[in-house]
Design a protein around this motif. Structure first.
Motif, PDB file in Angstrom:
ATOM      1  N   GLY A  17       0.808  -1.205   0.000  1.00 45.42           N
ATOM      2  CA  GLY A  17       0.000   0.000   0.000  1.00 45.42           C
ATOM      3  C   GLY A  17       0.843   1.257   0.000  1.00 45.42           C
ATOM      4  N   MET A  18       0.238   2.349  -0.416  1.00 50.39           N
ATOM      5  CA  MET A  18       0.863   3.668  -0.388  1.00 50.39           C
ATOM      6  C   MET A  18      -0.202   4.719  -0.090  1.00 50.39           C
ATOM      7  SD  MET A  18       3.662   3.813  -3.461  1.00 50.39           S
ATOM      8  CE  MET A  18       2.654   2.938  -4.631  1.00 50.39           C
ATOM      9  N   LEU A  19       0.198   5.723   0.638  1.00 47.44           N
ATOM     10  CA  LEU A  19      -0.691   6.833   0.966  1.00 47.44           C
ATOM     11  C   LEU A  19       0.060   8.125   0.701  1.00 47.44           C
ATOM     12  CD1 LEU A  19      -3.327   7.956   2.267  1.00 47.44           C
ATOM     13  CD2 LEU A  19      -2.177   7.739   4.482  1.00 47.44           C
ATOM     14  N   VAL A  20      -0.493   8.990  -0.150  1.00 44.28           N
ATOM     15  CA  VAL A  20       0.149  10.251  -0.466  1.00 44.28           C
ATOM     16  C   VAL A  20      -0.740  11.407  -0.040  1.00 44.28           C
ATOM     17  CG1 VAL A  20      -0.783  10.415  -2.829  1.00 44.28           C
ATOM     18  CG2 VAL A  20       1.381  11.545  -2.259  1.00 44.28           C
ATOM     19  N   GLN A  58       4.050   6.467 -10.074  1.00 40.94           N
ATOM     20  CA  GLN A  58       5.502   6.587 -10.219  1.00 40.94           C
ATOM     21  C   GLN A  58       6.213   5.870  -9.068  1.00 40.94           C
ATOM     22  OE1 GLN A  58       8.473   6.722 -11.687  1.00 40.94           O
ATOM     23  NE2 GLN A  58       8.262   8.804 -12.532  1.00 40.94           N
ATOM     24  N   SER A  59       5.717   6.047  -7.864  1.00 40.13           N
ATOM     25  CA  SER A  59       6.327   5.395  -6.703  1.00 40.13           C
ATOM     26  C   SER A  59       6.176   3.885  -6.772  1.00 40.13           C
ATOM     27  CB  SER A  59       5.678   5.906  -5.410  1.00 40.13           C
ATOM     28  OG  SER A  59       5.801   7.301  -5.312  1.00 40.13           O
ATOM     29  N   ASN A  60       5.081   3.445  -7.378  1.00 37.16           N
ATOM     30  CA  ASN A  60       4.789   2.023  -7.444  1.00 37.16           C
ATOM     31  C   ASN A  60       5.733   1.284  -8.396  1.00 37.16           C
ATOM     32  OD1 ASN A  60       3.262  -0.198  -6.606  1.00 37.16           O
ATOM     33  ND2 ASN A  60       1.804   0.005  -8.273  1.00 37.16           N
ATOM     34  N   ILE A  61       6.010   1.913  -9.551  1.00 37.04           N
ATOM     35  CA  ILE A  61       6.840   1.235 -10.555  1.00 37.04           C
ATOM     36  C   ILE A  61       8.295   1.680 -10.513  1.00 37.04           C
ATOM     37  CG2 ILE A  61       4.866   0.942 -12.091  1.00 37.04           C
ATOM     38  CD1 ILE A  61       5.877   3.222 -13.775  1.00 37.04           C
ATOM     39  N   GLN A  62       8.576   2.835  -9.851  1.00 33.68           N
ATOM     40  CA  GLN A  62       9.944   3.354  -9.737  1.00 33.68           C
ATOM     41  C   GLN A  62      10.619   3.401 -11.105  1.00 33.68           C
ATOM     42  OE1 GLN A  62      11.654   0.768  -6.698  1.00 33.68           O
ATOM     43  NE2 GLN A  62      10.902   2.080  -5.073  1.00 33.68           N
ATOM     44  N   PHE A  63       9.986   4.128 -12.008  1.00 32.93           N
ATOM     45  CA  PHE A  63      10.435   4.205 -13.393  1.00 32.93           C
ATOM     46  C   PHE A  63      11.464   5.314 -13.567  1.00 32.93           C
ATOM     47  CE2 PHE A  63       9.596   5.997 -17.718  1.00 32.93           C
ATOM     48  CZ  PHE A  63      10.145   4.949 -18.435  1.00 32.93           C
ATOM     49  N   ASN A  64      12.553   5.035 -14.300  1.00 32.70           N
ATOM     50  CA  ASN A  64      13.591   6.031 -14.540  1.00 32.70           C
ATOM     51  C   ASN A  64      13.203   6.901 -15.742  1.00 32.70           C
ATOM     52  OD1 ASN A  64      15.970   7.477 -14.320  1.00 32.70           O
ATOM     53  ND2 ASN A  64      17.099   6.076 -15.659  1.00 32.70           N
ATOM     54  N   GLY A  65      12.207   7.688 -15.530  1.00 28.63           N
ATOM     55  CA  GLY A  65      11.682   8.574 -16.560  1.00 28.63           C
ATOM     56  C   GLY A  65      10.373   9.165 -16.078  1.00 28.63           C
ATOM     57  N   ALA A  66       9.739   9.940 -16.933  1.00 30.45           N
ATOM     58  CA  ALA A  66       8.492  10.602 -16.553  1.00 30.45           C
ATOM     59  C   ALA A  66       7.307   9.657 -16.718  1.00 30.45           C
ATOM     60  CB  ALA A  66       8.272  11.845 -17.408  1.00 30.45           C
TER      61      ALA A  66
END
Length: 329
Positions: A17-20, A58-66
């Protein structure tokens, strides 16, 4: 209140889970927009939800890009965009071409704002930071309706459907936004293969859709979170109220420049490149009509102004400094 991102796992279960909570950073987005043109409340709410959702993705996949999230269609809101960089710097904007219906709640469903004709789409683009020659961004596009062509009225429903279609992963997403805060809670079943597999099962991700009892229980609890609670309660209170019977492993919250923050990638140099691409003749034609060229960033409201001298420098082959000189407002 400080903008922050919380990540957590459910001990021994294939669920994360994540909470922002975007507070001062979200208020900065609205402040900059208000300096040029104020969006109506339903548009502000949609953009806030998109910003929160973009940070979560973005936080979920930790992608090196936008990661770029777009909603577009034939309604009064032609397109709405949220973009999140790898360092969680985010920005958001929309193009409104028509009048919105009045609403007492300040909220309007997607079929009223975007998807009036039923042909609206949601696109999620992954744009690598350092593209190889010929490499194109990856883009997934889904309609704003479900498998039975039922309209999806909320952004959270669209993104849950997207995750199910693209990743074969059950996802529960709760989103809310007002002028003070944009917030989101994401609960997701972990993939059964690879390092994320906490349960050690042998079923494929697709076979597990809708069948994992642990995920179903936690998603049901998450769904009880109201919009008002998400907007007003702090992270500790939300997690304690929802999951007080669960064993949660929590990580240190991400705050400040290490967490979500407003950031725009526009620059005078980029605008100068865009004007060069228009060509000398077109730029000189604009200057003849307007005396100067004023380019405003749709995301942050920054204005870049180029007079005749600045324009001449754009097309000078050798310069010791970025195009243009002083006229930045």
């Amino acid at each position: 209140m400080t903008t922050e991102l919380h990540k957590f796992l459910f001990d021994g279960l294939p669920v994360r889970g994540m909470l922002v909570r975007l507070t001062d950073s979200w208020q900065e987005v609205l402040r900059r927009r208000d300096a040029s043109e104020t969006f109506e409340e339903p548009v502000r709410q949609l953009l806030g939800e998109m910003a929160a959702a973009g940070v979560l993705m973005q936080s979920n996949i930790q992608f090196n890009g936008a990661v770029v999230l777009q909603i577009f269609g034939d309604g009064p809101v032609k397109v709405a965009v949220a973009e999140v960089q790898p360092d969680l710097g985010f920005r958001a904007t929309a193009k409104v071409v028509g009048e919105l219906p009045s609403t007492d709640s300040g909220h309007l469903p997607l079929d009223v704002m975007v998807n009036v004709g039923g042909e609206g789409r949601c696109a999620i683009t992954l744009d690598p930071q350092n593209r190889m020659p010929g490499q194109q961004p990856y883009q997934g596009v889904v309609p704003l309706h479900g498998d039975k062509r039922e309209p999806l009225l909320q952004l959270s429903e669209v993104l849950e459907h997207y995750m199910l279609q693209s990743e074969q992963l059950d996802t529960k997403l709760i989103l809310a936004a007002n002028d003070s805060i944009a917030a989101g809670l994401l609960i997701q079943r972990l993939p059964m293969e690879g390092t994320g597999n906490l349960a050690g099962g042998q079923r494929s991700d697709e076979d597990e859709i809708g069948l994992n009892e642990a995920y179903n229980r936690i998603a049901y609890l998450a769904a009880t979170l109201t919009r008002e609670e998400l907007l007003t309660l702090d992270a500790d209170t939300i997690l304690r109220r929802l999951f007080w019977e669960e064993d949660i492993i929590r990580f240190d919250p991400m705050k400040g420049l290490e967490g979500p923050h407003f950031a725009c990638t526009c620059s005078r140099e980029r605008v100068g490149t865009m004007l060069r691409n228009l060509g000398r003749e077109e730029v000189e034609s604009i200057l003849t009509e307007q005396a100067q060229i004023d380019v405003g960033c749709e995301f942050c409201g920054e204005h870049y102004r180029f007079d005749a001298v600045d324009a001449a420098e754009l097309f000078t082959e050798t310069t010791d400094h970025p195009p243009g000189s002083k006229s930045l407002q």
